[in-house]
Design an enzyme around this catalytic site. Structure first.
Site, PDB file in Angstrom:
ATOM      1  N   ASN A 192      41.405  35.321  50.746  1.00 39.95           N
ATOM      2  CA  ASN A 192      40.094  35.065  49.953  1.00 39.95           C
ATOM      3  C   ASN A 192      40.106  35.566  48.619  1.00 39.95           C
ATOM      4  OD1 ASN A 192      38.374  36.414  53.179  1.00 39.95           O
ATOM      5  ND2 ASN A 192      38.425  34.295  52.384  1.00 39.95           N
ATOM      6  N   HIS A 286      43.734  44.668  46.560  1.00 44.20           N
ATOM      7  CA  HIS A 286      43.122  43.848  45.286  1.00 44.20           C
ATOM      8  C   HIS A 286      42.605  44.948  44.350  1.00 44.20           C
ATOM      9  CE1 HIS A 286      41.104  41.052  42.563  1.00 44.20           C
ATOM     10  NE2 HIS A 286      42.022  40.228  42.976  1.00 44.20           N
ATOM     11  N   HIS A 320      48.180  44.220  43.713  1.00 42.20           N
ATOM     12  CA  HIS A 320      48.479  43.199  42.519  1.00 42.20           C
ATOM     13  C   HIS A 320      49.165  44.322  41.536  1.00 42.20           C
ATOM     14  CE1 HIS A 320      45.979  39.712  43.681  1.00 42.20           C
ATOM     15  NE2 HIS A 320      46.087  40.332  44.756  1.00 42.20           N
TER      16      HIS A 320
HETATM   17  C1  CAP Z   1      43.552  34.755  40.318  1.00 42.78           C
HETATM   18  C2  CAP Z   1      42.372  35.775  40.845  1.00 42.78           C
HETATM   19  C3  CAP Z   1      42.970  37.136  40.936  1.00 42.78           C
HETATM   20  C4  CAP Z   1      43.368  37.810  39.787  1.00 42.78           C
HETATM   21  C5  CAP Z   1      43.453  39.135  39.618  1.00 42.78           C
HETATM   22  C6  CAP Z   1      41.447  35.667  40.091  1.00 42.78           C
HETATM   23  O1  CAP Z   1      42.875  33.580  40.095  1.00 42.78           O
HETATM   24  O2  CAP Z   1      42.154  35.387  42.052  1.00 42.78           O
HETATM   25  O3  CAP Z   1      41.846  37.840  41.592  1.00 42.78           O
HETATM   26  O4  CAP Z   1      44.745  37.374  39.656  1.00 42.78           O
HETATM   27  O5  CAP Z   1      44.189  39.687  38.763  1.00 42.78           O
HETATM   28  O6  CAP Z   1      39.944  35.755  40.554  1.00 42.78           O
HETATM   29  O7  CAP Z   1      41.165  35.808  38.572  1.00 42.78           O
HETATM   30  P1  CAP Z   1      43.847  32.450  39.359  1.00 42.78           P
HETATM   31  P2  CAP Z   1      45.407  40.693  38.973  1.00 42.78           P
HETATM   32  O8  CAP Z   1      45.215  32.244  39.920  1.00 42.78           O
HETATM   33  O9  CAP Z   1      42.760  31.115  39.046  1.00 42.78           O
HETATM   34  O10 CAP Z   1      43.915  33.066  37.908  1.00 42.78           O
HETATM   35  O11 CAP Z   1      46.329  40.032  39.844  1.00 42.78           O
HETATM   36  O12 CAP Z   1      46.024  40.836  37.595  1.00 42.78           O
HETATM   37  O13 CAP Z   1      44.962  42.025  39.778  1.00 42.78           O
HETATM   38 MG    MG Z   2      40.461  36.651  42.329  1.00 44.13          MG
END
Ligand code: CAP
Ligand code: MG
Ligand code: MG
Length: 487
Positions: A192, A286, A320
């Site tokens: 999710n 997350h 992450h």
């Molecule tokens: C990535 C993502 C993640 C971020 C979190 C978003 O989507 O689902 O939540 O990567 O950052 O909502 O941006 P994309 P981190 O793959 O479309 O960029 O992993 O650095 O905590």
């Molecule tokens: Mg995200």
């Protein structure tokens, strides 16, 4: 003035929170920390550090009449300074902390009020060191990426995942459709997105049911196991547990689901509750919101390394840790990769400390001596079941696409992580299924040691992905070049 000279500038209260001759800080009695600290005007670094040590352990603005000899023993102590780099080392008697093993409580001390104090202009917790006796009191991960690998039958490569996009707005049936497309395209793992919860256009219960159907269909068609990470972050703990139980009674095989928790906004109590209640489930941390503390340009907060080490201590199965600047989020190898390695390995070098997470092997006389000398009044070896803290898996996400998989693996130095690509899969010119295939093909190319462009010559989904994502990259670089021209 050298550190020792600065001692003369301390008032009575401050003196009780400094000991620049602390012998053997690693005697097992202290959680050790290193902060970058710039004092507010009118204070020198040692005065400000003493104020931080006081407020983050037993003290307050003035020395109080109610102190006792024992309360003074619980004082945090500034024990080392680096005046050139504005660094201070502070030792915390870890008997201060709530037991059994409470990460929320530690952070309330060491990055609680002190981040708001007027005595500092900058205060950032860069690294921490946990003594063996303290580690023994914390859960650490239970269900790890090794268990997930066993369930999926995936070895020798990253676990390949996606986040369903658009981030929000699909109905539960549409959401599950995208999961199905990714899974039949060959992907292993779907999560999710971090805000997904119980929205009226995608009710939680219906989303879970539709995902189950989609997963069954994909498993049947591909003959491969699949995993879905459900966001169980909630307004209250009862609702969180209800969501967990709803998933567990929806017929999913153990191992086919993970619990995702927005650890910063839902809080450490939620992380530790999930770890303690569901030791048989992958707890997926997350970190949305961490940037407020960790961004390199933020002078006040803590590092990605500190966040990641506490996530492992608390028992997250994975967190992450960032793409080291290869994806869309701010980050550098010195930050993101150091954090990843410190939660993967039994011992690793942090920014300032060598942290060992492993069990104390009897043959290791130094470690056993340390434990027996351990003044923290814990018979660390009372039962030798204490095996050390299991590994926590880096989850690599944020602006990645199939063309960036190999570059990231090369920076990471290993493939023992989960990667989740959102746009990198669903923005593929031919949609999610092709996006998944392109990701699988990019991984195959890496595993076979074949250049991705060569491999793309007879793998059309990958070919399309390279064309699309590099074009995007080129236009971004062009824009940047034009912008810098103009400025
Ligand atoms: C990535 C993502 C993640 C971020 C979190 C978003 O989507 O689902 O939540 O990567 O950052 O909502 O941006 P994309 P981190 O793959 O479309 O960029 O992993 O650095 O905590
Ligand atoms: Mg995200
Ligand atoms: Mg207070």
């Amino acid at each position: 003035m050298e550190g020792k000279q600065l001692l003369k500038t301390l008032n009575e209260k401050e003196k009780a929170y400094v000991n620049l001759n602390l012998k053997n800080p690693k005697n097992g009695e202290y959680l050790l920390t290193v902060f970058h600290l710039i004092p507010a005007r009118g204070l020198n670094i040692l005065q400000a550090a003493a104020e931080v040590a006081a407020e983050s352990s037993t003290g307050t603005t003035f020395k109080v009449k109610t102190e006792t000899p024992f309360s003074r023993e619980m004082n945090a102590l500034v024990y080392k300074l680096d005046l050139k780099r504005n660094l201070v080392w502070i030792a915390y008697p870890w008997r201060l902390f709530d037991r059994p093993g409470n990460v929320q409580n530690i952070l309330t001390y060491i990055v609680g009020n002190v981040l708001g104090m007027s005595q500092i202009k900058a205060l950032k917790l860069l690294d921490v060191w946990f003594p063996p006796a303290m580690l023994e009191q914390y859960d650490g991960p239970s269900y790890t990426i090794d268990d997930m690998r066993k369930y999926l039958g995936v070895y020798g490569r990253p676990i390949l995942g996606t986040i369903i996009k658009p981030k929000m707005g699909l109905t539960s049936a549409e959401y599950a459709e995208v999961c199905y497309d990714f899974w039949v395209g060959g992907g292993d793992f779907v999560k999710n997105d971090e805000p997904q919860a119980n929205q009226d256009f995608c009710p939680y219960e219906k989303m879970v049911k539709h995902v189950k159907k989609a997963m069954d269909k994909a498993v049947k068609e591909t003959g491969r196991k699949k995993v879905h990470s459900f966001n169980v972050s909630s307004p209250d703990f009862d609702t969180m547990i209800k969501r967990c139980e709803l998933i567990r009674s929806a017929g999913f095989e153990p191992g086919s689901y993970a619990f995702l928790i927005d650890g910063i906004t839902a809080g450490w109590m939620a992380v530790q509750t999930l770890r303690r209640r569901y030791p048989d489930v992958f707890i997926h941390f997350h970190r949305a919101g961490h940037g407020g503390f960790t961004r390199p340009e933020n002078p006040i907060g803590f590092s990605v390394l500190v966040l990641s080490k506490f996530a492992r201590l608390a028992g997250a199965s994975g967190i992450h840790t960032g793409t080291a600047g290869i994806g869309k989020m701010k980050g550098k190898p010195e930050e993101d990769i150091v954090a990843a390695h410190n939660i993967q390995y039994f011992s690793a070098t942090g920014h300032f400390f060598e942290q060992s997470w492993g069990k104390i092997p009897e043959k290791d006389s130094d470690a056993v001596k340390l434990a027996s000398e351990d003044l923290a009044h814990h018979t660390i070896l009372e039962d030798d079941e204490w095996r050390g803290v299991k590994k926590c898996c880096p989850i690599i996400s944020g602006g990645l696409n199939p063309t960036l998989l190999k570059p990231f693996i090369e920076v990471m130095g290993n493939v023992d992580f989960i990667t989740t690509m959102g746009a990198g899969v669903h923005a593929h010119p031919h949609g999610t299924r092709s996006g998944a295939k392109a990701l699988i093909q990019a991984c195959e190319a890496y595993q076979k040691g074949i250049d991705i462009n060569e491999y793309a010559s007879d793998h059309k989904e990958l070919y399309e992905a390279i064309k699309f994502f590099s074009k995007k990259k080129k236009s971004k670089e062009l824009k940047q070049a034009v912008k810098s021209e103009r400025s």
